[in-house]
Design a protein around this motif. Structure first.
Motif, PDB file in Angstrom:
ATOM      1  N   ASP A 370       0.816  -1.219   0.000  1.00  0.00           N
ATOM      2  CA  ASP A 370       0.000   0.000   0.000  1.00  0.00           C
ATOM      3  C   ASP A 370       0.849   1.268   0.000  1.00  0.00           C
ATOM      4  N   GLN A 371       1.831   1.287   0.873  1.00  0.00           N
ATOM      5  CA  GLN A 371       2.592   2.524   1.075  1.00  0.00           C
ATOM      6  C   GLN A 371       3.850   2.621   0.216  1.00  0.00           C
ATOM      7  N   LEU A 372       4.378   1.489  -0.216  1.00  0.00           N
ATOM      8  CA  LEU A 372       5.598   1.491  -1.043  1.00  0.00           C
ATOM      9  C   LEU A 372       5.308   0.739  -2.345  1.00  0.00           C
ATOM     10  N   PRO A 373       4.338   1.206  -3.121  1.00  0.00           N
ATOM     11  CA  PRO A 373       3.860   0.419  -4.273  1.00  0.00           C
ATOM     12  C   PRO A 373       4.837   0.347  -5.442  1.00  0.00           C
ATOM     13  N   ARG A 374       5.729   1.314  -5.544  1.00  0.00           N
ATOM     14  CA  ARG A 374       6.612   1.337  -6.718  1.00  0.00           C
ATOM     15  C   ARG A 374       7.733   0.319  -6.612  1.00  0.00           C
ATOM     16  N   HIS A 375       8.027  -0.058  -5.378  1.00  0.00           N
ATOM     17  CA  HIS A 375       9.178  -0.936  -5.221  1.00  0.00           C
ATOM     18  C   HIS A 375       8.767  -2.382  -5.458  1.00  0.00           C
ATOM     19  N   LYS A 376       8.967  -2.835  -6.648  1.00  0.00           N
ATOM     20  CA  LYS A 376       8.679  -4.228  -7.015  1.00  0.00           C
ATOM     21  C   LYS A 376       9.979  -4.868  -7.481  1.00  0.00           C
ATOM     22  N   ASP A 377       9.872  -6.107  -7.855  1.00  0.00           N
ATOM     23  CA  ASP A 377      11.061  -6.812  -8.349  1.00  0.00           C
ATOM     24  C   ASP A 377      11.381  -6.281  -9.750  1.00  0.00           C
ATOM     25  N   TYR A 378      12.034  -5.139  -9.760  1.00  0.00           N
ATOM     26  CA  TYR A 378      12.222  -4.401 -11.013  1.00  0.00           C
ATOM     27  C   TYR A 378      13.537  -4.819 -11.651  1.00  0.00           C
ATOM     28  N   LYS A 379      13.436  -5.614 -12.696  1.00  0.00           N
ATOM     29  CA  LYS A 379      14.630  -6.107 -13.366  1.00  0.00           C
ATOM     30  C   LYS A 379      14.618  -5.683 -14.816  1.00  0.00           C
ATOM     31  N   ARG A 380      15.728  -5.926 -15.485  1.00  0.00           N
ATOM     32  CA  ARG A 380      15.859  -5.511 -16.885  1.00  0.00           C
ATOM     33  C   ARG A 380      14.801  -6.193 -17.743  1.00  0.00           C
ATOM     34  N   ASP A 381      14.089  -5.415 -18.487  1.00  0.00           N
ATOM     35  CA  ASP A 381      13.045  -5.947 -19.349  1.00  0.00           C
ATOM     36  C   ASP A 381      13.103  -5.187 -20.652  1.00  0.00           C
ATOM     37  N   ILE A 382      12.301  -5.592 -21.603  1.00  0.00           N
ATOM     38  CA  ILE A 382      12.341  -4.892 -22.868  1.00  0.00           C
ATOM     39  C   ILE A 382      11.844  -3.471 -22.672  1.00  0.00           C
ATOM     40  N   GLN A 383      12.286  -2.599 -23.539  1.00  0.00           N
ATOM     41  CA  GLN A 383      12.069  -1.170 -23.359  1.00  0.00           C
ATOM     42  C   GLN A 383      10.599  -0.811 -23.186  1.00  0.00           C
ATOM     43  N   THR A 400       1.040   8.463   1.985  1.00  0.00           N
ATOM     44  CA  THR A 400       1.216   9.273   3.200  1.00  0.00           C
ATOM     45  C   THR A 400       2.551   8.960   3.852  1.00  0.00           C
ATOM     46  N   ALA A 401       2.862   7.667   3.911  1.00  0.00           N
ATOM     47  CA  ALA A 401       4.112   7.252   4.546  1.00  0.00           C
ATOM     48  C   ALA A 401       5.314   7.880   3.847  1.00  0.00           C
ATOM     49  N   MET A 402       5.320   7.859   2.497  1.00  0.00           N
ATOM     50  CA  MET A 402       6.463   8.400   1.768  1.00  0.00           C
ATOM     51  C   MET A 402       6.516   9.924   1.880  1.00  0.00           C
ATOM     52  N   THR A 403       5.356  10.567   1.905  1.00  0.00           N
ATOM     53  CA  THR A 403       5.338  12.019   2.087  1.00  0.00           C
ATOM     54  C   THR A 403       5.965  12.380   3.427  1.00  0.00           C
ATOM     55  N   ASN A 404       5.547  11.647   4.473  1.00  0.00           N
ATOM     56  CA  ASN A 404       6.099  11.892   5.809  1.00  0.00           C
ATOM     57  C   ASN A 404       7.583  11.564   5.871  1.00  0.00           C
ATOM     58  N   PHE A 405       7.982  10.500   5.168  1.00  0.00           N
ATOM     59  CA  PHE A 405       9.393  10.091   5.196  1.00  0.00           C
ATOM     60  C   PHE A 405      10.275  11.167   4.540  1.00  0.00           C
ATOM     61  N   ILE A 406       9.843  11.643   3.374  1.00  0.00           N
ATOM     62  CA  ILE A 406      10.630  12.672   2.671  1.00  0.00           C
ATOM     63  C   ILE A 406      10.681  13.948   3.507  1.00  0.00           C
TER      64      ILE A 406
END
Length: 1446
Positions: A370-383, A400-406
Motif C-alpha cells: 500500500d505505502q511502497l507500491p513502486r518498489h517491485k522486483d524491477y529487473k531488466r526488461d524490454i524497453q 502518506t508514509a512516503m510524504t512523511n518520510f521525505i
C-alpha cells in the motif's frame, strides 16, 4: 598516558574498537599502553571536568565514563551505550551533572541496545527472544549503599552476575585498576546492566531476564536517585556497615510512601562499626522480617555470601509481579524532577514524525504493497515494458508514509538524524513477533519429511517479505525519482522530486549508509544511485579521491561486526531480519592520513551473505551471488573474504564465486587486493598450526581458478597467483571469536579487537601501497554503472567496457598515435633527404665520395636500419614509462601493453619495408636517368663545340653582323650539327610482359589499396621500374595474409592478381611512354635551341651576361628545385595540422565524427555510400575535411612560406660559402653552390647543363646578381602559390595526406562478422577486434528468407540472446549467438545491455527503412514500436555514449 586529557580519548577509541581493555585506563609518566599513543582533538573540554593538579593522580574509570557521556551528543552517547553493553559493561541509567546538580535518565542512549536471550520456558523448543531492551518488560533489582560500607558493592554484583566459569567485571569496583581512585564527578551515577539466560539450567544463574541497577554514592546524598530506584525496582538492596536506628532521616528514607519496592538490608557483619542491636531496632520499626536482612558472617566466605544473595535475588525475581519497561520510567523521572534525554525538542518532533509512519504498520506485506507500491522486483526488461512500468509508477499517488518520510529526512540538523534513528528502531521492532511465529512454523514443516520443498520455499520467501527497514523507504524514494525522470522536464511532478538525490547524498556525507544493491530485487537502480553519487561529488570539493574496502563471505560469519569494529561504523547486525543487497558507507579521512593513503574518503561496502539459507530456495541464487561478488570486488581496492575452513563444501562454493570475481577483474584491468579472514580461531599459535589449512586453501584456490578460467575461456590462468598477488602467509588472518564464553552473558574477547586492529593496519598498508591511483566519486559512479551492466549477462569478460576503461584506452591510443606519427614523420623526412642524395648522386651536387650506386644504396639502407631501430627503442621506452604513471587509470589497460609493444615492432618492419622500396625505386630512377643524361650531355657538348666554332668564324670576318645575319648563320650551323649527330631511337618497353613475368614468378612460389599506389607512382611522372610491380604483388600478399579468416583458393588469388596487375600494367605503360617522349634527346635539344641562339649572339656581341645568367640560373635551376622541396615537405605539414583536430586523434573519435556528420546531413545516399562503400566514403570524407580546414588557405601559405624562407636561407648561405673559394672559374662557383645544396634540393641536370653553355659571366658580378635574384624569387613563388588552388596543391604533394590519415585511422580494417561495423581497436596488432557501435543487420543487406523483410536484430543484443546464426563460417549449421566466440575467436562484441546503445542505427533504419528496402530489393523491415520514439537528439546521445564521448 602522560596527560589526563588523553584518557577519555583512549577509552573512546578502545570502546569503538570493541575492546574490553578500554576500562583499564590510567595516567602514568610513561605510556604503558600498546595503543597509538596519539593525543586526540581538544574540542571536548574534558580537562575542566576532570581537574587534577597532579598529573600522576589516577582517574577513576567512572569519572571518565561520566565525563564522556556529559560531553557527547545524543548519537555518540547511544553508540557508546551500545558498545559498552556489547562488552558486558554496565551503562549509565541516571547520569549526574556535577555543575547543575541534576541527573538525567539516559533512555535515548539505551534505545539502540537489542538483546537476544532464551528463557527457561523456551529451552526445549530452542526458540529465543530478541527485543529492544528499553521495550522489554523486566523486573529490576537495585543495589545501593547507606553511609560507609567496607563491602565492595560493585564487586559483589560482578560475582553475583558471573558464574564460576565466566567471571566478568560488569561494574567498576575498588579492586580494579584505578577503581580505588577518588570519584570526582561520578558520585550519584546510577548504572544498569541485564542478566539474560541462555536456556541452559547448568549455566543460567537466573531462569528469567532481570535488570540490575547500581547507584554509586551514599543514598543519603542522592535521595532523588534512590527514590527513582525504589519506584521502578522489584527490590532494593541496601548495603551498609552501620545503621543509626534512632535517626529520623534514616527511618524516613526507608519509610517514604514513594518507596514502593521491598527493601533488603545487606550488612557487613565483619565491620567494627556493625551493630546487630541497631539493625534489630531498625528492622522492627520498618517491619522487616529476617528474609529481608542479609548479614555477612566471619565463618562464611565470599562465595557463600554471593550464593545466598543470589538465592534471595532469584526469589525476588520469580515472585515479583513488578515488571516495568524502561520507557515507562519516564513518568517516574518527571515526577522526581529528573531530566530525560529524549525530552529534547528535536528528538520529540522526530519521534512524532517517525511514529506517524510506523504506527500504521499492522501487516508488513500489506503495508509495503500500500505505502511502497513502486518498489517491485524491477529487473531488466524490454524497453516497452519498462516504459509501461514507469507510466504505472507515475500513476500512483505519493503515499502518506512516503510524504512523511521525505519530510522527515528533509528536517534541519539533528532532527533529521533523530528521525532516521527513530525510523530504524521502530521498524526493527515490528517484525520480531512475526519472525518468531514464522520460525516456529518453519521448524514444524522441517520435521515433516513428507513436506514438499516448495512449501519450505514459500516460508523462506515469507521470512524475506516481512523484512522492513529504512532501506525500503529509500528504495521507494529512488523509484519515485526514476519514474519522475520519464516525465517531461517541465512537468511539476518531475521538478518536485529533483532534490531527492541531494538529500540522500547529504545523508551519505553524514555517515548514513546508502543501499547500493536493492536487496529485494537484486538490482541496482542505476539512475538513482548515479545521481546520488553525482550530487555527492558536487557536495564535496571536486576530484576528491576515494578508496574502497569490501567484505564478502557466508551469512552470519560476523562480516558487519568486523567492519563495525574495524572502522567504527554502524552497519546493521540485528538478527531480526535478513540483510539483503549491498550497502556503502562513506568515511572522511583525517588530514594526517590523507597523505598516507593519498585519498580523501574511504568507502566501506557491506554485503549480504553469500550462500544465504534465505536465498538458497529462491530463483537464481547462485547467479545472484556471482553478480554481487563481481560487482563489489570490481568496486574494491581491498576485499576481505570471510571463510570457514571447517566447512569444506561451503568453502569451495564461496571460493568459486570469489575466484570468478577476481579473474574477471584481472581481465578488465582492475587489481583489487584480497585478504582471507578465518574467524573463530582463538589459539595463539593458530598461524603456525594452520599451515596445513593454508596449503589446503591455496590448493582449493588453484582448483577454483582453473575451473573459473575454463568457464570464462581464459585457460591461461592456472593458479590463483596468476590472477592476483597472493601469499598464503601474508594473505590470511586468524581472528578469535568475538565472545569470551557463552552468549548472551559472554563479554567481548579482548583478542578479537586486537586481531581486527592488526588486520586494519595491514589493510591500511595495502591501500597505501596501491599501484593504481584512487578513483574520484564520479569515476566510482562510472564503475558502479559499467560493472553492474556487465554482470547482468553471462559473458562478462568478453563484454565489459566502461567509460573509464574506454577513456584510458583512448588516451593510450592517442599517445601511441603521437609516437607513431613522430616516427613516421621522422622517416618521411629522412627518406626525402635520402632520395635527394640519390637523385644528386653522380652529379656536381653530390656530396658522397662513393662512385658505385649499389654501395651508396647499401650505406643508406644501413643508416635507415639504425634510425629505425633507435625509434622502435624510443617507442618501447615511451610505452614502459607510460605504464609506470599512476594517474589516468593506466592500470585498466595494462593488458594491452603487449599488443602495443608488438605494434611498435610491426611498425618498424612496415616502415623498413617502405623505406627499402623507396630507396630502391629512387636508385632505379637515378640509374635510368644516368643513361639518358649521358646522351644529352654528349649532344650538348657537340652543340657547344659547334657554337664556339661559329663564333670564331664570325669574329674572324671582322665585320659587325646584325642579329638577323647571326640568326641565319646559327640556323645553318644547327641543321648541319644535328645531321651529323646520331640519335638512337629511345625504345619503349612492353610493361605488360614484365608485369606478367613477375606475376608468374610470384604465383609459382604461392604467396585494395593497390590502386592508390599505382596512381601515386603515375603522378610522379617517373619511368617504369620493376620495383613498382614487385611492391604491388607484395602488397597483395600482405593483404591476403592479414585476411586468413577468408577462405582463398588459388584460383581466386590468380584472378585477383591478374585483375590488379592488369590495371597497373596499363597505367604504367602509359607512364613509361610519356616519360620516354618527355626525355627524348632530340626534343630536349630542340627545347634549348632558342637559348643557345641567344647565348651565341650575346657572346658574339661581347655583352655582359651576369644579370641575365643569374636570373636564368635562379629561374631554371633553383626555382623548380625550391618548388619541388615545398611539395615534398608540405604533405607532412597538412597531416600534422589535421592531426591536431579531435576527429583525427583516435580511431574511435574518427568513427564518432563520421557518424555524427552523417546524422547532421540527413541524407540517405550518404548513409548508403558509407555502408556499401565504407573505405571510399571515408576517404572522400577525409578529403572534404582537409579541404574545409584549409579553405581560407592562410595556414597553407604559412607552411609554404616557412619552407620557402628555409630554402632561400640555404641558397644565400651556399652562395656566400662559394664566394670564399679561391677559384675565379664560374663553373666551379656554380658547382660549389650545387654541392652545398645537394642534401636539400634536387637541381635539374638538363637545366644546369644548358645554363653552363657559353657562360662567360664574371664570378663576382654573377654572385651579386644571383643573390639579388634569389632574394626576389620568394615574391614570385608566393604569387604563384597564392594563385594555385588548394586541390591542385594536394595533387603535387609527395606525401598524400588523405591516404596517410586514412591508413592511420582505418585501423586493422576488420569488420564485425555480423553487421560489418568497423573495428575500433588501436595499435598495429591487437588480439581482439571490437566495434563501439553495432547496427541492425538489415543495413548490411540481411533479410528473412521467408518474408524478404530486412532484419532488425542487432548483433550486440543477439550475443546475449537465445538466438542462433548460420553462415559459411559455421559450415551452414546453426550456432548459438552466445557462443559466437567459438567461431569468431578474435572478436569481442560488447553486449547491448542498456537497449539504448544502438539507438543511432535504430533511428537511421527507422527513418530510411523504405529507402534501404528499395535499394536492397527487399521488403521494409518490421520496425519495433519503440524505435519510432528515437529522435535525432536521442540518436546523437546514444552515439556519444557508445563512443564514451563526454
Amino acid at each position: 598516558f602522560k596527560q589526563c586529557t588523553d584518557l577519555p580519548w583512549y577509552f573512546l577509541k578502545r570502546l569503538m574498537m570493541f575492546n574490553v581493555t578500554c576500562i583499564n585506563v590510567k595516567c602514568t609518566s610513561v605510556c604503558e599502553s600498546n595503543s597509538d599513543n596519539q593525543s586526540g582533538s581538544t574540542d571536548l573540554d574534558l580537562f575542566n571536568i576532570i581537574d587534577s593538579s597532579n598529573t600522576d593522580d589516577m582517574v577513576n574509570p567512572l569519572d571518565i565514563i561520566t565525563a564522556l557521556f556529559l560531553c557527547s551528543d545524543s548519537f555518540l552517547q547511544q553508540e557508546m551505550a551500545l558498545k559498552m553493553s556489547m562488552c558486558q559493561f554496565s551503562v549509565p541509567l541516571l547520569l549526574p551533572n556535577c555543575d547543575t546538580g541534576q541527573c538525567t535518565l539516559m533512555l535515548w542512549a539505551m534505545r539502540d541496545i537489542v538483546k537476544k536471550y532464551r528463557p527457561q520456558s523456551l529451552s526445549q523448543s530452542k526458540g529465543f527472544i530478541e527485543e529492544r531492551i528499553v521495550l522489554s518488560e523486566l523486573p529490576m533489582v537495585s543495589f545501593v549503599r547507606l553511609g560507609e560500607c567496607s563491602l565492595s558493592k560493585s564487586e559483589i554484583l560482578n560475582k553475583l552476575l558471573s558464574n564460576a566459569q565466566q567471571y566478568h567485571d560488569t561494574f567498576v569496583h575498588h579492586n580494579m585498576e584505578c577503581g580505588d581512585s577518588p570519584r570526582r564527578i561520578s558520585n550519584g551515577l546510577t548504572e544498569i546492566t541485564w542478566y539474560l539466560p541462555c536456556g541452559n539450567t547448568n549455566i543460567d544463574i537466573f531462569s528469567q531476564p532481570v535488570a540490575v541497577a547500581n547507584l554509586h554514592g551514599d543514598i543519603a546524598s542522592f535521595e532523588i536517585q534512590y527514590s527513582f530506584l525504589c519506584q521502578t525496582s522489584a527490590a532494593v538492596f541496601v548495603f551498609f556497615d552501620h545503621l543509626d536506628s534512632e535517626s529520623e532521616f534514616v527511618i524516613n528514607l526507608f519509610k517514604s510512601q514513594n518507596h514502593k519496592a521491598p527493601i533488603f538490608l545487606v550488612g557487613n557483619g565483619e565491620s567494627k562499626h556493625f551493630s546487630l542491636e541497631a539493625l534489630r531496632k531498625l528492622a522492627t520499626k520498618l517491619n522487616l522480617n529476617k528474609n529481608n536482612i542479609i548479614i555477612t558472617a566471619k565463618q562464611k566466605d565470599d562465595a557463600d555470601f554471593v550464593k545466598y544473595l543470589r538465592k534471595t535475588v532469584r526469589n525476588v525475581v520469580e515472585k515479583s509481579e513488578k515488571k516495568m519497561k524502561m520507557e515507562k520510567m519516564v513518568n517516574v523521572a518527571h515526577e522526581l524532577g529528573i531530566l530525560v534525554d529524549e525530552d529534547a525538542p528535536e528528538c520529540q518532533t522526530a519521534k512524532k514524525n517517525a511514529e506517524a509512519i510506523t504506527a500504521e504498520i499492522q501487516d508488513i506485506h500489506t503495508y509495503k504493497e500500500d505505502q511502497l507500491p513502486r518498489h517491485k522486483d524491477y529487473k531488466r526488461d524490454i524497453q516497452k515494458q519498462k516504459e509501461v512500468l514507469r507510466q504505472k509508477q507515475n500513476s500512483y499517488e505519493i503515499s502518506t508514509a512516503m510524504t512523511n518520510f521525505i519530510t522527515g529526512i528533509s528536517s534541519p540538523g539533528t532532527e533529521r538524524f533523530y528521525f532516521l534513528k527513530w525510523m530504524q528502531m521502530n521498524l526493527n521492532n515490528v517484525p520480531h513477533i512475526k519472525l518468531s511465529e514464522l520460525r516456529e512454523k518453519y521448524k514444524e514443516k522441517c520435521k515433516n519429511s513428507e513436506i514438499k520443498e516448495n512449501c519450505k520455499s514459500c516460508i523462506n520467501k515469507l521470512i524475506s517479505s516481512i523484512s522492513l527497514g529504512t532501506e525500503h523507504f529509500f528504495r521507494e524514494m529512488g523509484q519515485i525519482y526514476e519514474a519522475s525522470l520519464s516525465l517531461p522536464e517541465t512537468d511539476p511532478v518531475r521538478q518536485q522530486f529533483q532534490h531527492l538525490p541531494k538529500l540522500c547524498a547529504e545523508l551519505l556525507l553524514d555517515g548514513f549508509p546508502l543501499e547500493l544493491v536493492d536487496g529485494d530485487a537484486s538490482n541496482i537502480p542505476l539512475r538513482w544511485v548515479s545521481d546520488v553519487l553525482s550530487q555527492l561529488s558536487d557536495l564535496v570539493s571536486p576530484n576528491r579521491k576515494i578508496l574502497v574496502v569490501t567484505v564478502l563471505g557466508v551469512q552470519s560469519t560476523g562480516k558487519s561486526t568486523l567492519l563495525n569494529t574495524m572502522f567504527g561504523v554502524q552497519f546493521a547486525v540485528s538478527s531480526g531480519r535478513c540483510t539483503r543487497g549491498a550497502f556503502m558507507l562513506l568515511i572522511k579521512i583525517n588530514e594526517d592520513m590523507k597523505n598516507v593513503l593519498n585519498c580523501d574518503y574511504m568507502v566501506i561496502i557491506d554485503t549480504e551473505g553469500l550462500k544465504s539459507p534465505e536465498l538458497a530456495q529462491l530463483d537464481n541464487s547462485y547467479e545472484h551471488d556471482n553478480e554481487l561478488a563481481t560487482l563489489v570486488v570490481g568496486l574494491s581496492d581491498v576485499t576481505i573474504v570471510n571463510i570457514a575452513m571447517e566447512n569444506l563444501i561451503e568453502m569451495k562454493d564461496i571460493l568459486q564465486i570469489v575466484v570468478h570475481a577476481f579473474l574477471r577483474m584481472k581481465e578488465v584491468g582492475k587489481k583489487p587486493k584480497c585478504q582471507f579472514v578465518h574467524q573463530n580461531v582463538s589459539d595463539v599459535s593458530a598461524h603456525e598450526k594452520n599451515l596445513q589449512d593454508r596449503k589446503l586453501l591455496l590448493k582449493q584456490l588453484n582448483e577454483m581458478t582453473q575451473a573459473a578460467a575454463k568457464m570464462e575461456k581464459k585457460e591461461g590462468n592456472k593458479s590463483f597467483t596468476d590472477v592476483m598477488e597472493y601469499s598464503p602467509d601474508t594473505g590470511n588472518w586468524y581472528i578469535p571469536g568475538p565472545w569470551n564464553g557463552n552468549p548472551p552473558m559472554a563479554p567481548v574477547n579482548a583478542g578479537y579487537s586486537e586481531a581486527v586492529y592488526e588486520l586494519k593496519k595491514n589493510i591500511i598498508q595495502l591501500l597505501r601501497n596501491c599501484e593504481s591511483s584512487a578513483n574520484n566519486i564520479m569515476e566510482f559512479k562510472e564503475w558502479v554503472k559499467s560493472l553492474w551492466n556487465a554482470v547482468k549477462h553471462e559473458n562478462f569478460i568478453f563484454s565489459f567496457r566502461n567509460s573509464l576503461v574506454a577513456d584510458a584506452y583512448m588516451k593510450l591510443c592517442t599517445e601511441f598515435n603521437k609516437w607513431e606519427w613522430e616516427f613516421r614523420k621522422e622517416m618521411y623526412t629522412w627518406v626525402t633527404n635520402a632520395e635527394t642524395k640519390i637523385y644528386n648522386f653522380g652529379t656536381i651536387a653530390a656530396k658522397s665520395e662513393k662512385s658505385d650506386m649499389r654501395e651508396f644504396l647499401r650505406s643508406l639502407k644501413s643508416e635507415a636500419s639504425t634510425v629505425l631501430s633507435a625509434w622502435e627503442t624510443k617507442i618501447l621506452e615511451n610505452l614502459t614509462q607510460y605504464f609506470k604513471q599512476t594517474e589516468g587509470h593506466v592500470y585498466l589497460v595494462e593488458g594491452y601493453k603487449e599488443e602495443f609493444s608488438n605494434s611498435a615492432k610491426i611498425l618498424h618492419r612496415e616502415i623498413e619495408s617502405s623505406v627499402k622500396y623507396q630507396l630502391e625505386a629512387a636508385a632505379e630512377n637515378r640509374k635510368g636517368m644516368t643513361e639518358i643524361n649521358k646522351i644529352k650531355d654528349n649532344h650538348t657538348k657537340e652543340i657547344k663545340k659547334a657554337v664556339r666554332e661559329l663564333i670564331d668564324k664570325c669574329q674572324k670576318k671582322k665585320v659587325q653582323m646584325t642579329d638577323t645575319e647571326l640568326d641565319k648563320e646559327f640556323e645553318k650551323m644547327w641543321s648541319e650539327t644535328l645531321d651529323n649527330l646520331s640519335f638512337s631511337e629511345q625504345k619503349t618497353s612492353n610493361v605488360t610482359d614484365k608485369v606478367s613475368h613477375y606475376l608468374r614468378e610470384n604465383l609459382k612460389h604461392r604467396g585494395n589499396t593497390c590502386t592508390d599506389f599505382v596512381n601515386e607512382q603515375v603522378k610522379r611522372k617517373n619511368n617504369y621500374h620493376d620495383t613498382y610491380i614487385q611492391e604491388i604483388i607484395h602488397m597483395i600478399d600482405e593483404k591476403l595474409k592479414k585476411n586468413q579468416d577468408v577462405k582463398i583458393t588459388i584460383e581466386f588469388e590468380v584472378s585477383l592478381k591478374q585483375h590488379i596487375c592488369g590495371f597497373a600494367a596499363r597505367k604504367f605503360q602509359k607512364m613509361h611512354e610519356d616519360f620516354i617522349e618527355k626525355n627524348d634527346p632530340h626534343r630536349c635539344l630542340a627545347k634549348n635551341k632558342e637559348k643557345f641562339n641567344d647565348d651565341f649572339k650575346d657572346v658574339f656581341h661581347e655583352r655582359d651576361q651576369c644579370q641575365k645568367k643569374a636570373e636564368e640560373f635562379t629561374n631554371l635551376c633553383l626555382k623548380p628545385a625550391v618548388e619541388d622541396f615545398v611539395h615534398r615537405s608540405l604533405g607532412l605539414n597538412v597531416i600534422d595540422e589535421m592531426r591536431k583536430l579531435e576527429q583525427f586523434s583516435t580511431q574511435m573519435f574518427f568513427q564518432y565524427s563520421v557518424l555524427l556528420d552523417l546524422l547532421s546531413k540527413e541524407d540517405f545516399q550518404s548513409y548508403l555510400s558509407y555502408i556499401s562503400s565504407y573505405e571510399k566514403y571515408v576517404k572522400s570524407w577525409i578529403l572534404e575535411q582537409i579541404k574545409e580546414h584549409f579553405s581560407n588557405e592562410s595556414t597553407v601559405f604559412e607552411f609554404e612560406d616557412q619552407h620557402l624562407q628555409s630554402c632561400v636561407k640555404c641558397i644565400i648561405s651556399a652562395i656566400n660559402k662559394a664566394k670564399t673559394s679561391e677559384s675565379d672559374d664560374l663553373k666551379a662557383f656554380v658547382e660549389d653552390i650545387c654541392k652545398e645544396l645537394g642534401d636539400k634540393l634536387v637541381i635539374s641536370q638538363d637545366a644546369l647543363g644548358a645554363f653552363m653553355i657559353l657562360n662567360n659571366a664574371d664570378k663576382e658580378q654573377f654572385a651579386h646578381w644571383l643573390t639579388t635574384s634569389v632574394n626576389d624569387m620568394p615574391e614570385t613563388l608566393r604569387k604563384k602559390f597564392k594563385e594555385s588552388a588548394f586541390e591542385m596543391k594536394l595533387q603535387h604533394l609527395h606525401v598524400n595526406p588523405q591516404n596517410e590519415l586514412f591508413n592511420k585511422l582505418i585501423g586493422c580494417g576488420k569488420q564485425c562478422p555480423f553487421c560489418k561495423a568497423p573495428c575500433d581497436a588501436g595499435g598495429k596488432v591487437h588480439t581482439e577486434h571490437f566495434a563501439s557501435l553495432h547496427r541492425p543487420k538489415g543495413l548490411g543487406r540481411y533479410k528473412w528468407d521467408s518474408t524478404k523483410n530486412l532484419v532488425t536484430d542487432i548483433c550486440s543484443s543477439s550475443v546475449i540472446s537465445e538466438n542462433r546464426f548460420c553462415c559459411n563460417d559455421t559450415n551452414n549449421e546453426w550456432h548459438p549467438y552466445k557462443k559466437y566466440k567459438e567461431i569468431y575467436k578474435d572478436w569481442n562484441i560488447q553486449a547491448d545491455v542498456s537497449l539504448e546503445a544502438s539507438d543511432y542505427w535504430k533511428h537511421v533504419m527507422t527513418k530510411y527503412n523504405s529507402d534501404f528496402a528499395k535499394e536492397y530489393k527487399a521488403e521494409p523491415a518490421n520496425i519495433p514500436e519503440t524505435w519510432h520514439d528515437i529522435n535525432k537528439d536521442k540518436a546523437e546521445k546514444s552515439l556519444k555514449e557508445s563512443f564514451y564521448i563526454n
